[in-house]
Design an enzyme around this catalytic site. Structure first.
Site, PDB file in Angstrom:
ATOM      1  CG  HIS A 174      13.812 -32.723 -12.353  1.00  0.00           C
ATOM      2  ND1 HIS A 174      14.183 -31.845 -11.348  1.00  0.00           N
ATOM      3  CD2 HIS A 174      13.367 -31.956 -13.376  1.00  0.00           C
ATOM      4  CE1 HIS A 174      13.963 -30.606 -11.750  1.00  0.00           C
ATOM      5  NE2 HIS A 174      13.472 -30.634 -12.976  1.00  0.00           N
ATOM      6  CE  LYS A 197       7.719 -28.686 -15.277  1.00  0.00           C
ATOM      7  NZ  LYS A 197       8.448 -29.367 -16.382  1.00  0.00           N
ATOM      8  CD  GLU A 206      13.170 -32.883 -18.578  1.00  0.00           C
ATOM      9  OE1 GLU A 206      12.606 -32.499 -17.515  1.00  0.00           O
ATOM     10  OE2 GLU A 206      13.104 -34.056 -18.982  1.00  0.00           O
TER      11      GLU A 206
END
Length: 265
Positions: free
Chosen positions: A186, A49, A262
């Site tokens: 995260h 993304k 990520e």
């Protein structure tokens, strides 16, 4: 192109018109190599993304990257690169190199992904029910809510379960016939407060210990994204953060745990 000169940029603008985005793929490859160098135990899943340009995905694929996808089109963008491989090889790639990390998953996406047996994240009971009904062959990572003070985007205000309810959710997922493979978190985008990673890793280790006492051996830890880009001199270098992460990982987790991250920007 390496070391693009102003003359080259002007020539490209004259050829293609403006505005024009020019991406230096040598820098993409170098950034990926630096991530692997400084976090050698961590498998890098590019957050598609952040930039879903097929050319960028292809370059990182060829460099050996794995991929974090947030939608079915993003999944297919990666899958198209392996679709001509034998079935067993395709499945091995999906299982080992793609994670579907959207916290809130549309039923249609789960239904479409089920045949690929992906690894997916969850953080609540409603998501357990959805995965059970529409993608029962998916493996799961439980996303924890962790500190993200000082990050550009503080994601924990929206996503992640409280650590105190984590093992109960793992038990519920298993009772629903699903397999929780590990944990994820995260710390928020563009995180310059490295203490967030220290606290998050400590919380994940505590949840993992409690899960093990209840019979659940979690073999994967996804440390998410948020690794800061040095937009200015006030942002500490990535190598400094990597030293902290490596130290905490080696202190808190066994050597055989599979580590994911990520990185996006």
């Amino acid at each position: 192109m390496a070391n693009t000169t102003p003359a080259q940029l002007k020539a490209l603008a004259a050829q293609h018109g403006t505005p024009l985005v020019v991406v230096n793929h040598d820098i993409l490859r170098e950034n990926y190599a630096q991530f692997r160098k400084h976090l050698p135990r961590v498998q890098a899943y590019f957050a598609v993304k952040a930039n879903p340009a097929p050319e960028i995905v292809r370059t990182l694929f060829r460099a050996g990257a794995s991929f974090d996808v947030a939608s079915f089109p993003e999944f297919m963008l990666v899958y198209d690169l392996i679709k001509k491989r034998p079935a067993a090889e395709r499945q091995a790639f999906v299982w080992d190199k793609i994670v579907y990390a959207n916290p809130i998953k549309p039923k249609e996406t789960l239904r479409a992904l089920d045949k690929y047996k992906p690894l997916a994240t969850f953080d609540n009971r409603a998501e357990i029910a959805k995965v059970r009904d529409f993608a029962p062959r998916a493996g799961l990572l439980l996303r924890l809510r962790v500190p993200n003070t000082g990050s550009m985007v503080e994601l924990s205000s929206k996503f992640g379960c409280e650590p105190g309810e984590a093992v109960a959710l793992i038990e519920e997922a298993h009772a629903a016939g699903l397999v929780v493979e590990g944990l994820s978190f995260h710390v928020g985008s563009q995180c310059t407060n490295f203490e967030n990673f220290v606290q998050a890793l400590g919380m994940a280790a505590a949840v993992r210990r409690e899960a093990l006492l209840r019979g659940f051996d979690l073999k994967i830890l996804d440390i998410g994204g948020g690794f800061p880009v040095r937009y200015n001199r006030h942002v500490p270098p990535f190598s400094q953060l990597a030293m902290i992460i490596n130290k905490e990982i080696n202190r808190l987790f066994p050597k055989d745990i599979e580590l994911l991250a990520e990185p996006g920007r």
